[in-house]
Design a protein around this motif. Structure first.
Motif, mmCIF file in Angstrom:
data_model
loop_
_atom_site.group_PDB
_atom_site.id
_atom_site.type_symbol
_atom_site.label_atom_id
_atom_site.label_comp_id
_atom_site.label_asym_id
_atom_site.label_seq_id
_atom_site.Cartn_x
_atom_site.Cartn_y
_atom_site.Cartn_z
ATOM 1 N N GLU A 560 0.846 -1.187 0.000
ATOM 2 C CA GLU A 560 0.000 0.000 0.000
ATOM 3 C C GLU A 560 0.881 1.236 0.000
ATOM 4 O OE1 GLU A 560 -4.180 0.059 2.192
ATOM 5 O OE2 GLU A 560 -2.690 -0.949 3.418
ATOM 6 N N SER A 561 0.363 2.320 -0.573
ATOM 7 C CA SER A 561 1.051 3.594 -0.438
ATOM 8 C C SER A 561 0.096 4.582 0.233
ATOM 9 C CB SER A 561 1.477 4.118 -1.809
ATOM 10 O OG SER A 561 0.333 4.425 -2.580
ATOM 11 N N ILE A 562 0.666 5.666 0.719
ATOM 12 C CA ILE A 562 -0.131 6.640 1.476
ATOM 13 C C ILE A 562 -0.651 7.732 0.549
ATOM 14 C CG2 ILE A 562 -0.027 8.357 3.341
ATOM 15 C CD1 ILE A 562 2.089 6.534 4.652
ATOM 16 N N PHE A 563 -1.918 8.017 0.672
ATOM 17 C CA PHE A 563 -2.591 9.018 -0.143
ATOM 18 C C PHE A 563 -3.206 10.019 0.831
ATOM 19 C CE2 PHE A 563 -4.492 9.557 -4.507
ATOM 20 C CZ PHE A 563 -5.221 10.690 -4.234
ATOM 21 N N ILE A 564 -2.839 11.294 0.678
ATOM 22 C CA ILE A 564 -3.290 12.300 1.660
ATOM 23 C C ILE A 564 -4.127 13.392 1.001
ATOM 24 C CG2 ILE A 564 -2.540 13.961 3.421
ATOM 25 C CD1 ILE A 564 -0.036 12.390 3.834
ATOM 26 N N TYR A 565 -5.262 13.656 1.590
ATOM 27 C CA TYR A 565 -6.113 14.778 1.175
ATOM 28 C C TYR A 565 -5.956 15.889 2.205
ATOM 29 C CZ TYR A 565 -8.541 11.180 -1.576
ATOM 30 O OH TYR A 565 -8.865 10.161 -2.442
ATOM 31 N N ILE A 566 -5.714 17.108 1.712
ATOM 32 C CA ILE A 566 -5.497 18.226 2.637
ATOM 33 C C ILE A 566 -6.438 19.381 2.330
ATOM 34 C CG2 ILE A 566 -3.862 20.117 3.123
ATOM 35 C CD1 ILE A 566 -1.687 18.069 3.111
ATOM 36 N N VAL A 567 -7.009 19.963 3.372
ATOM 37 C CA VAL A 567 -7.749 21.210 3.224
ATOM 38 C C VAL A 567 -6.930 22.278 3.934
ATOM 39 C CG1 VAL A 567 -9.933 22.418 3.647
ATOM 40 C CG2 VAL A 567 -9.925 19.928 3.355
ATOM 41 N N LEU A 568 -6.578 23.340 3.214
ATOM 42 C CA LEU A 568 -5.785 24.401 3.838
ATOM 43 C C LEU A 568 -6.682 25.384 4.574
ATOM 44 C CD1 LEU A 568 -3.121 25.212 1.097
ATOM 45 C CD2 LEU A 568 -2.829 23.871 3.183
ATOM 46 N N HIS A 572 -4.928 30.642 2.972
ATOM 47 C CA HIS A 572 -3.589 30.101 2.777
ATOM 48 C C HIS A 572 -3.434 29.472 1.402
ATOM 49 C CE1 HIS A 572 -1.673 30.615 6.662
ATOM 50 N NE2 HIS A 572 -2.869 30.439 7.184
ATOM 51 N N VAL A 573 -2.346 29.796 0.727
ATOM 52 C CA VAL A 573 -1.974 29.043 -0.469
ATOM 53 C C VAL A 573 -0.572 28.522 -0.206
ATOM 54 C CG1 VAL A 573 -3.320 29.914 -2.418
ATOM 55 C CG2 VAL A 573 -1.522 31.332 -1.467
ATOM 56 N N ASN A 574 -0.308 27.338 -0.654
ATOM 57 C CA ASN A 574 0.990 26.761 -0.380
ATOM 58 C C ASN A 574 1.365 25.835 -1.539
ATOM 59 O OD1 ASN A 574 3.253 25.622 0.670
ATOM 60 N ND2 ASN A 574 2.388 25.317 2.714
ATOM 61 N N ALA A 575 2.159 26.382 -2.449
ATOM 62 C CA ALA A 575 2.514 25.634 -3.660
ATOM 63 C C ALA A 575 3.383 24.427 -3.312
ATOM 64 C CB ALA A 575 3.242 26.553 -4.636
ATOM 65 N N ASP A 576 4.163 24.559 -2.240
ATOM 66 C CA ASP A 576 5.096 23.493 -1.867
ATOM 67 C C ASP A 576 4.533 22.534 -0.834
ATOM 68 O OD1 ASP A 576 7.084 24.287 -3.503
ATOM 69 O OD2 ASP A 576 8.005 25.643 -2.031
ATOM 70 N N ILE A 577 3.221 22.550 -0.683
ATOM 71 C CA ILE A 577 2.638 21.807 0.432
ATOM 72 C C ILE A 577 3.056 20.337 0.453
ATOM 73 C CG2 ILE A 577 0.398 21.407 -0.741
ATOM 74 C CD1 ILE A 577 0.675 22.175 2.965
ATOM 75 N N ALA A 578 3.081 19.696 -0.722
ATOM 76 C CA ALA A 578 3.382 18.262 -0.758
ATOM 77 C C ALA A 578 4.790 17.984 -0.225
ATOM 78 C CB ALA A 578 3.233 17.731 -2.179
ATOM 79 N N LYS A 579 5.747 18.772 -0.706
ATOM 80 C CA LYS A 579 7.127 18.592 -0.281
ATOM 81 C C LYS A 579 7.239 18.812 1.235
ATOM 82 C CE LYS A 579 11.664 20.501 -1.343
ATOM 83 N NZ LYS A 579 11.837 21.801 -0.671
ATOM 84 N N HIS A 580 6.580 19.871 1.639
ATOM 85 C CA HIS A 580 6.598 20.274 3.028
ATOM 86 C C HIS A 580 6.022 19.190 3.956
ATOM 87 C CE1 HIS A 580 6.998 23.610 5.747
ATOM 88 N NE2 HIS A 580 6.001 23.044 6.397
ATOM 89 N N ILE A 581 4.888 18.662 3.546
ATOM 90 C CA ILE A 581 4.227 17.638 4.367
ATOM 91 C C ILE A 581 5.088 16.382 4.458
ATOM 92 C CG2 ILE A 581 2.230 16.056 4.443
ATOM 93 C CD1 ILE A 581 1.519 18.892 5.313
ATOM 94 N N ASN A 582 5.716 16.011 3.363
ATOM 95 C CA ASN A 582 6.551 14.808 3.419
ATOM 96 C C ASN A 582 7.772 14.995 4.321
ATOM 97 O OD1 ASN A 582 5.280 12.654 2.262
ATOM 98 N ND2 ASN A 582 5.847 13.222 0.165
ATOM 99 N N GLU A 583 8.311 16.202 4.351
ATOM 100 C CA GLU A 583 9.417 16.464 5.279
ATOM 101 C C GLU A 583 8.941 16.326 6.726
ATOM 102 O OE1 GLU A 583 11.710 19.596 2.350
ATOM 103 O OE2 GLU A 583 10.896 20.344 4.253
ATOM 104 N N LEU A 584 7.748 16.870 6.940
ATOM 105 C CA LEU A 584 7.149 16.813 8.273
ATOM 106 C C LEU A 584 6.933 15.358 8.703
ATOM 107 C CD1 LEU A 584 5.794 18.733 10.402
ATOM 108 C CD2 LEU A 584 3.678 18.432 9.155
ATOM 109 N N LEU A 585 6.396 14.553 7.787
ATOM 110 C CA LEU A 585 6.118 13.149 8.104
ATOM 111 C C LEU A 585 7.414 12.383 8.376
ATOM 112 C CD1 LEU A 585 3.229 12.378 5.588
ATOM 113 C CD2 LEU A 585 3.084 12.439 8.092
ATOM 114 N N ALA A 586 8.431 12.690 7.588
ATOM 115 C CA ALA A 586 9.707 12.012 7.796
ATOM 116 C C ALA A 586 10.247 12.327 9.183
ATOM 117 C CB ALA A 586 10.700 12.433 6.720
#
Ligand code: ATP
Ligand code: MG
Length: 649
Positions: A560-568, A572-586
């Motif tokens: 399985e892989s992880i699929f994330i839905y986000i409501v900002l 707020h606008v955040n073009a880098d949200i995906a990169k940012h969230i993955n750093e946070l998760l790591a």
């Protein structure tokens, strides 16, 4: 994995007068229950219930898992909630009603008694409702809804409340499943300053179905124009006036049904959960005393709707059985502004406030500093229920609303459990944020494997209740096989099937239980099992994220892989949200928790009780068409918007 050592001790001033004052006191009770389970429950049944005639056996396990409690005992729940209080509480406010537009009514125990007796007479005499008949309530949050529940209890009718936000189709299904004889509804009520209507939904539900229904009793609340079916519809406001003020209550057996309630359906087709008399009311009352520490002068407010189990046990039955003052609110806590709830706390000097994480998040999002504008010094205990609460919401609740002096009781329980199962005790339990902590005394909650083996520390397993308890579900209405299969088919302990909640949990090194979400919400990435709740909690540490839902998506290599839905958050606008969230998760969990897909969406599909319907999000993540019933969603249109976003990603 980070283990946080943030523990909040109970407020000593509060603890000094609490029902359960220390962990020693907790263990004394729990050890008594472990040593002599039936003796433990006997003590409370004898002390708390106003028996009309005594029971024979505390617990009858002869036909397990169809357990019986307090066999052959006789009682009446409306007596337990009203009559027996009249000697010393006649003038005490039983229900403190606040309307959407700010109208306030104090209904004393004497007044409540009068209104319930009259309605009970109306149901019995004019509509021929008898013990065992089913009555469906499709009601707004007005005192008449409470009268109707208690009037049913008085004459032994079985009520089935259908949440006023449900569609005609959902209402029809529930009426038909219960074969109800009578529907009680209202023209409508008020929300956000405007009338909204309910009666037409009943009309539609009965158009080509619900043939068992002989009559519809209509409370006039907003007096807007409604259609009227002559010979079927009856005017409550008119008929109630001429009813006798006294209605002798029916003598009920401990195991006669009290009500049916359909689960919210966040994991599948709703089940008609049946609760019976004595065990249910006993635990409703005991948990008011233990978990909310209700005291004589308290003013207690639970913001749930009576259409959910929380509204049944913790707006009506529990508080009234405990002789408390319970607040009933017609409106929404964000109208006319985000300070409404806090103004109500100030105006009524509310002492216990009980709500859901979804409401806490909305109030936080809309008015971070709003609580400061009001005097919230009356508050003693704050509660949360319904889904795992995320640490940022918990912190805000604790610091801004509770001003660091109120315990937060994170209560884990279900429609099926009837009352709280796992929760801190406000005067005893050192609290860990966003953790339900310990089973209540008398409740044998354990995290085990299918074969009953206890899980290691911090290892996710099945959250089971390994001994029957008084307020447990008795059956699924009309489908006893589904009852056995749904709850007693997954786990066995000492050779006996035990109740499995459907939720996963883990026990930490303090012995505290943390709910990790539904067991089918566990994602298995390359053999690493992770609860969606844990990943969601980590994502929420990003200050721009308002809401998040995590699901698994089949993956050729990883399983399985992880699929994330986000409501900002708004603005707020955040073009880098995906990169940012993955750093946070790591950082928070580890590289294994990095997501393959992170998409920003305008909102999440939620049930009317505010729970995310992950099965829809799972379908979308897989790229499948959504075939699930979405009629019980708060905003069905959101599904298409999410599908579009997912396709673009
Ligand atoms: P269905 O059973 O039809 O899918 P549902 O489970 O959403 O519907 P409820 O009985 O209202 O219906 O919800 C109970 C569930 O809510 C629990 O099983 C649990 O998943 C969740 N829940 C309740 N309280 C808490 C809590 N304090 N922390 C975490 N989860 C909670
Ligand atoms: Mg459930």
């Amino acid at each position: 994995m980070r283990t946080h050592r943030e523990i909040y001790q109970p407020n000593p001033e509060f603890a000094a007068n609490a029902a359960i004052r220390s962990m020693d006191a907790y263990w004394e009770l729990q050890n008594k229950a472990i040593a002599d389970y039936e003796g433990f429950w006997k003590t409370y049944a004898d002390e708390k219930i106003d028996w009309l005639s005594p029971y024979e056996k505390v617990l009858d396990e002869s036909n397990a898992p169809f357990y019986k409690w307090f066999t052959n005992g006789k009682l009446n729940v409306s007596n337990q909630c009203i009559d027996r209080h009249l000697a010393d509480k006649a003038d005490k406010t039983a229900i403190l009603f606040e309307g959407d537009r700010g109208d306030v009514e104090h209904i004393s125990y004497a007044e409540l008694s009068l209104r319930v007796n009259r309605l009970a007479n109306l149901l019995r005499e004019e509509f021929g409702i008898q013990k065992g008949d089913r009555v469906v309530l499709y009601m707004p949050m007005i005192p008449e809804a409470a009268y109707a529940m208690l009037a049913c209890a008085r004459i032994g009718a079985i009520h089935s409340i259908v949440f006023g936000g449900f569609s005609a189709e959902a209402l029809k299904d529930r009426i038909e499943d219960a074969e109800a004889k009578l529907v009680i509804t209202a023209d409508g009520a008020y929300r956000k300053g405007k009338p909204y209507m309910l009666k037409h939904v009943v009309d539609e539900a009965l158009e080509d179905g619900g043939k068992s229904v002989e009559a519809v009793l209509v409370v006039k609340r907003n007096h807007e124009e409604i259609e009227w079916v002559e010979g079927r519809d009856y005017d409550y406001n008119f008929l109630i006036k001429s009813q006798h003020a006294e209605c002798p209550y029916e003598v009920m057996d401990s195991e006669d049904p009290l009500f049916l309630l359909y689960t919210s359906g966040s994991t599948g087709k709703p089940k008609g959960v049946q609760h019976n008399q004595a065990g249910y009311i006993l635990w409703a009352q005991m948990t008011m005393e233990w978990v909310f520490d209700i005291k004589e002068k308290d003013v207690y407010w639970c913001t749930a709707d009576i259409g959910w189990i929380t509204g049944h046990t913790y707006i009506i039955y529990g508080p009234l059985a405990a002789g408390a003052t319970t607040v009933m609110f017609e409106g929404v806590p964000t109208y006319p502004d985000a300070g409404r709830a806090w103004k109500m706390v100030q105006d009524h000097k509310i002492t216990q406030f009980y709500t859901a994480p979804t409401a806490i998040r909305v109030l936080h999002k809309m008015g971070e500093h709003e609580p400061e504008k009001y005097d919230l010094s009356s508050l003693k205990v704050l509660g949360t229920v319904g889904e795992p609460i995320d640490p940022p919401a918990w912190k805000w609740y604790y610091e801004e609303v509770g001003q660091g002096k109120c315990a937060i009781v994170d209560t884990w329980w279900q429609t099926e459990t009837g009352g709280h199962m796992i929760s801190p005790l406000p005067g005893a339990t050192p609290i860990k944020p966003a953790c339900a902590t310990m089973p209540l005394p008398g409740i044998m909650a354990e995290v085990i494997d299918h074969d009953g083996t206890p899980k290691e520390v911090n290892e996710t397993g099945l959250l089971c209740i390994t001994k029957p308890w008084p307020s447990m579900i008795r059956t699924i209405w009309g489908d006893p096989d589904r009852y056995v299969k749904s709850y007693f088919g997954d786990a066995v302990k000492d050779g006996k099937p035990v109740y499995f909640s459907g939720d996963g949990a883990l026990v930490d090194d303090l012995g505290y239980i943390t709910i990790t979400g539904r067991v089918d919400d566990v994602i298995n990435v390359s053999g690493h099992r992770m609860g969606t709740a844990e990943i969601e909690a980590a994502v929420k540490k990003d200050p721009t994220v308002a809401e998040v839902a995590v699901v698994g998506r089949p993956h050729e290599i990883k399983g399985e892989s992880i699929f994330i839905y986000i409501v900002l958050k708004e603005g707020h606008v955040n073009a880098d949200i995906a990169k940012h969230i993955n750093e946070l998760l790591a950082n928070e969990i580890g590289n294994i928790a990095k997501a393959d897909h992170i998409i920003e969406v305008p909102g999440l599909p939620k049930t009317r009780s505010g729970k995310i319907m992950r099965r829809i999000l799972r379908s979308i993540a897989k790229g499948e068409a959504v075939t699930q019933d979405i009629s019980t969603l708060e905003d069905p249109a959101i599904v298409e918007q999410i599908e579009t976003k997912a396709r673009e990603a």
